[in-house]
Design a protein around this motif. Structure first.
Motif, PDB file in Angstrom:
ATOM      1  N   LYS A 219     110.263 -46.048  41.285  1.00  0.00           N
ATOM      2  CA  LYS A 219     110.332 -46.407  39.862  1.00  0.00           C
ATOM      3  C   LYS A 219     110.121 -45.211  38.944  1.00  0.00           C
ATOM      4  N   GLU A 220     109.252 -44.284  39.340  1.00  0.00           N
ATOM      5  CA  GLU A 220     108.969 -43.141  38.466  1.00  0.00           C
ATOM      6  C   GLU A 220     110.166 -42.213  38.317  1.00  0.00           C
ATOM      7  N   TYR A 221     111.174 -42.386  39.158  1.00  0.00           N
ATOM      8  CA  TYR A 221     112.342 -41.503  39.131  1.00  0.00           C
ATOM      9  C   TYR A 221     113.525 -42.113  38.377  1.00  0.00           C
TER      10      TYR A 221
END
Length: 264
Positions: free
Chosen positions: A195-197
């Motif tokens: 998700k952070e990407y």
């Protein structure tokens, strides 16, 4: 003009339209310059892209023994979620696998015949989209290794296709779609590890292919069954040559075939 050599996937250069090149050992052909000309293709022999021997091509341009042995044909190539280099675990050759798997990868949406999700190394954007015949594409996530890209693709393909209908792509039976809306809709399904990407504010890439005439329906040229073929070249899309008589020839699917080409 005559050319001879082993077929490998066409190299491309972004442009309006895209430029295509067939690269041989001692020569190359800008395929765009052959449009509206007769092209004769003649199978001379097979030449495995790894060992170079004249053996039947099994998959990806390799003979059967090479395909099941060399690191560049491991299962993780087609199934990125099987990548294990990030765990320091070898499949066939850990040094090779680290080199390929432990680099930035992109999960993307492309529209060739329908919206589909796919994975490629960042260094292969936009080449991968061109090879698929996508007229529009957008990146969803950029992750640091192939494994994360693979599990993201697995999660997203529960909600969007992961295959291209090559017949629809080649007949240009396609619609423009809002890939930004698709990207935003699919965000919720990205695995927690990736998700952070997520890429928030990018735009679509649009691609234009050099096609003068699309076929109404396609018939595929198989050099093992038809070792000599001549046709009037009308277009290039994806890794396919499109001829006036509705014949299409998949260059990438014919890697490892040693051919003679005559342009007239």
């Amino acid at each position: 003009m005559q050319y001879e050599g082993v077929l490998k996937k066409m190299q491309t250069e972004i442009g309006t339209p895209i430029q295509y090149y067939l690269i041989f050992e001692t020569d190359f052909l800008n395929v765009n310059q052959v449009l509206n000309k007769d092209l004769k293709i003649e199978l001379i022999k097979h030449q495995c892209l790894n060992c170079g021997n004249d053996r039947p091509i099994f998959r990806q341009g390799f003979c059967k023994s090479c395909f099941f042995d060399i690191p560049s044909a491991g299962d993780w190539i087609m199934r990125p979620e099987l990548s294990t280099a990030h765990l320091d675990q070898e499949d066939r050759d850990l040094a090779y696998e680290k080199k390929i798997q432990l680099q930035p990868h992109i999960v993307y949406l492309a529209n060739s015949s329908n919206v589909k999700v796919g994975v490629t190394r960042k260094s292969q954007v936009p080449t991968r989209w061109i090879d698929q015949g996508a007229h529009e594409a957008i990146e969803i996530v950029e992750v640091p290794n192939r494994y994360l890209a693979g599990i993201t693709e697995i999660a997203l393909k529960e909600h969007v296709a992961d295959k291209t209908n090559w017949r629809k792509m080649l007949t240009n039976d396609v619609k423009d779609l809002n890939l930004i809306e698709w990207r935003n809709r699919l965000k919720v399904y990205i695995p927690s590890e990736a998700k952070e990407y997520y890429i928030e504010n990018n735009i679509e890439t649009n691609l234009e292919f050099p096609v003068l005439k699309y076929p109404e329906k396609v018939k595929s040229l198989n050099l093992d069954k038809t070792p000599i073929y001549t046709g009037l070249l009308k277009g290039i899309k994806g890794q396919y040559l499109i001829f006036d008589d509705n014949t299409v020839f998949n260059i990438r699917g014919s890697e490892g075939y040693y051919v003679g080409l005559t342009v007239s």
